[in-house]
Design a protein around this motif. Structure first.
Motif, mmCIF file in Angstrom:
data_model
loop_
_atom_site.group_PDB
_atom_site.id
_atom_site.type_symbol
_atom_site.label_atom_id
_atom_site.label_comp_id
_atom_site.label_asym_id
_atom_site.label_seq_id
_atom_site.Cartn_x
_atom_site.Cartn_y
_atom_site.Cartn_z
ATOM 1 N N ASP A 48 -4.216 9.211 -1.080
ATOM 2 C CA ASP A 48 -4.369 8.749 0.289
ATOM 3 C C ASP A 48 -4.419 7.220 0.384
ATOM 4 O O ASP A 48 -5.211 6.564 -0.303
ATOM 5 C CB ASP A 48 -5.651 9.349 0.871
ATOM 6 C CG ASP A 48 -5.897 8.912 2.294
ATOM 7 O OD1 ASP A 48 -5.171 9.392 3.182
ATOM 8 O OD2 ASP A 48 -6.798 8.078 2.503
ATOM 9 N N LYS A 49 -3.593 6.677 1.248
ATOM 10 C CA LYS A 49 -3.482 5.231 1.405
ATOM 11 C C LYS A 49 -4.785 4.577 1.866
ATOM 12 O O LYS A 49 -5.125 3.480 1.415
ATOM 13 C CB LYS A 49 -2.342 4.900 2.375
ATOM 14 C CG LYS A 49 -2.025 3.438 2.481
ATOM 15 C CD LYS A 49 -0.694 3.143 3.159
ATOM 16 C CE LYS A 49 -0.634 3.595 4.565
ATOM 17 N NZ LYS A 49 0.586 3.118 5.270
ATOM 18 N N ASP A 50 -5.530 5.223 2.724
ATOM 19 C CA ASP A 50 -6.790 4.638 3.209
ATOM 20 C C ASP A 50 -7.824 4.504 2.092
ATOM 21 O O ASP A 50 -8.541 3.507 2.010
ATOM 22 C CB ASP A 50 -7.370 5.460 4.359
ATOM 23 C CG ASP A 50 -6.513 5.371 5.621
ATOM 24 O OD1 ASP A 50 -5.821 4.344 5.801
ATOM 25 O OD2 ASP A 50 -6.539 6.332 6.410
ATOM 26 N N VAL A 51 -7.902 5.497 1.229
ATOM 27 C CA VAL A 51 -8.838 5.432 0.108
ATOM 28 C C VAL A 51 -8.397 4.341 -0.869
ATOM 29 O O VAL A 51 -9.218 3.552 -1.353
ATOM 30 C CB VAL A 51 -8.971 6.798 -0.600
ATOM 31 C CG1 VAL A 51 -9.873 6.691 -1.832
ATOM 32 C CG2 VAL A 51 -9.501 7.843 0.365
ATOM 33 N N ILE A 52 -7.111 4.284 -1.157
ATOM 34 C CA ILE A 52 -6.591 3.242 -2.055
ATOM 35 C C ILE A 52 -6.853 1.870 -1.468
ATOM 36 O O ILE A 52 -7.286 0.951 -2.178
ATOM 37 C CB ILE A 52 -5.091 3.463 -2.340
ATOM 38 C CG1 ILE A 52 -4.920 4.731 -3.174
ATOM 39 C CG2 ILE A 52 -4.487 2.254 -3.053
ATOM 40 C CD1 ILE A 52 -3.504 5.182 -3.338
ATOM 41 N N LEU A 68 0.809 -1.221 0.000
ATOM 42 C CA LEU A 68 0.000 0.000 0.000
ATOM 43 C C LEU A 68 0.841 1.269 0.000
ATOM 44 O O LEU A 68 0.456 2.267 -0.617
ATOM 45 C CB LEU A 68 -0.951 0.007 1.186
ATOM 46 C CG LEU A 68 -2.231 -0.797 1.011
ATOM 47 C CD1 LEU A 68 -3.025 -0.835 2.307
ATOM 48 C CD2 LEU A 68 -3.071 -0.224 -0.106
ATOM 49 N N ASP A 69 1.972 1.254 0.683
ATOM 50 C CA ASP A 69 2.824 2.436 0.688
ATOM 51 C C ASP A 69 3.315 2.743 -0.726
ATOM 52 O O ASP A 69 3.255 3.887 -1.175
ATOM 53 C CB ASP A 69 4.018 2.247 1.626
ATOM 54 C CG ASP A 69 3.615 2.249 3.093
ATOM 55 O OD1 ASP A 69 2.669 2.984 3.444
ATOM 56 O OD2 ASP A 69 4.236 1.508 3.868
ATOM 57 N N PHE A 70 3.786 1.717 -1.435
ATOM 58 C CA PHE A 70 4.258 1.933 -2.802
ATOM 59 C C PHE A 70 3.119 2.346 -3.725
ATOM 60 O O PHE A 70 3.251 3.285 -4.518
ATOM 61 C CB PHE A 70 4.936 0.673 -3.369
ATOM 62 C CG PHE A 70 5.175 0.785 -4.846
ATOM 63 C CD1 PHE A 70 6.196 1.578 -5.331
ATOM 64 C CD2 PHE A 70 4.347 0.133 -5.747
ATOM 65 C CE1 PHE A 70 6.398 1.719 -6.701
ATOM 66 C CE2 PHE A 70 4.534 0.263 -7.112
ATOM 67 C CZ PHE A 70 5.568 1.054 -7.590
ATOM 68 N N ILE A 71 1.992 1.661 -3.641
ATOM 69 C CA ILE A 71 0.863 1.964 -4.529
ATOM 70 C C ILE A 71 0.352 3.379 -4.287
ATOM 71 O O ILE A 71 0.086 4.124 -5.237
ATOM 72 C CB ILE A 71 -0.255 0.906 -4.380
ATOM 73 C CG1 ILE A 71 0.265 -0.467 -4.842
ATOM 74 C CG2 ILE A 71 -1.491 1.305 -5.191
ATOM 75 C CD1 ILE A 71 -0.654 -1.632 -4.503
#
Length: 114
Positions: free
Chosen positions: A64-68, A54-57
């Motif tokens: 925003d990581k939470d939305v992704i 998730l950090d890379f994506i």
């Protein structure tokens, strides 16, 4: 090496009418749709599979990581197995592109004697 570099992919023009995509758009209006297609592009660029990081994506998409995380996990649009992200449609499309390319190469080789 990526077998589909500099290639286009099919984009259904009724994608926004798909039930899963409508649910995505309801929860994350417009942004979810954009994230979905950015991830699809990343998958094509990586032969249909991407490490589920998730950090890379979120860095690659600049969002925003939470939305992704929600887009990747909450709408049954992607498969995550053994920390690898994929999409069935992308994998099928890459297979089709590769098969057509191999057939064309073999045909050219037969025709020109290579």
């Amino acid at each position: 090496m990526n077998k589909v570099m500099k290639h286009w992919f099919k984009h259904d023009f009724y994608t926004c009418n798909d039930h899963k995509m409508q649910k995505l758009d309801f929860k994350h209006p417009v942004v979810g749709y954009g994230i979905f297609f950015k991830v699809i592009e990343l998958l094509y660029q990586n032969n249909g599979k991407l490490e589920y990081d998730l950090d890379f994506i979120s860095f690659a998409i600049s969002y925003d990581k939470d939305v992704i995380n929600s887009v990747l996990n909450d709408f049954d649009l992607f498969t995550i197995q053994d920390e690898v992200l994929s999409n069935k449609r992308v994998l099928e499309s890459i297979k089709e592109i590769t098969e057509k390319s191999e057939k064309a190469r073999a045909s050219a080789n037969r025709r020109y004697g290579n």
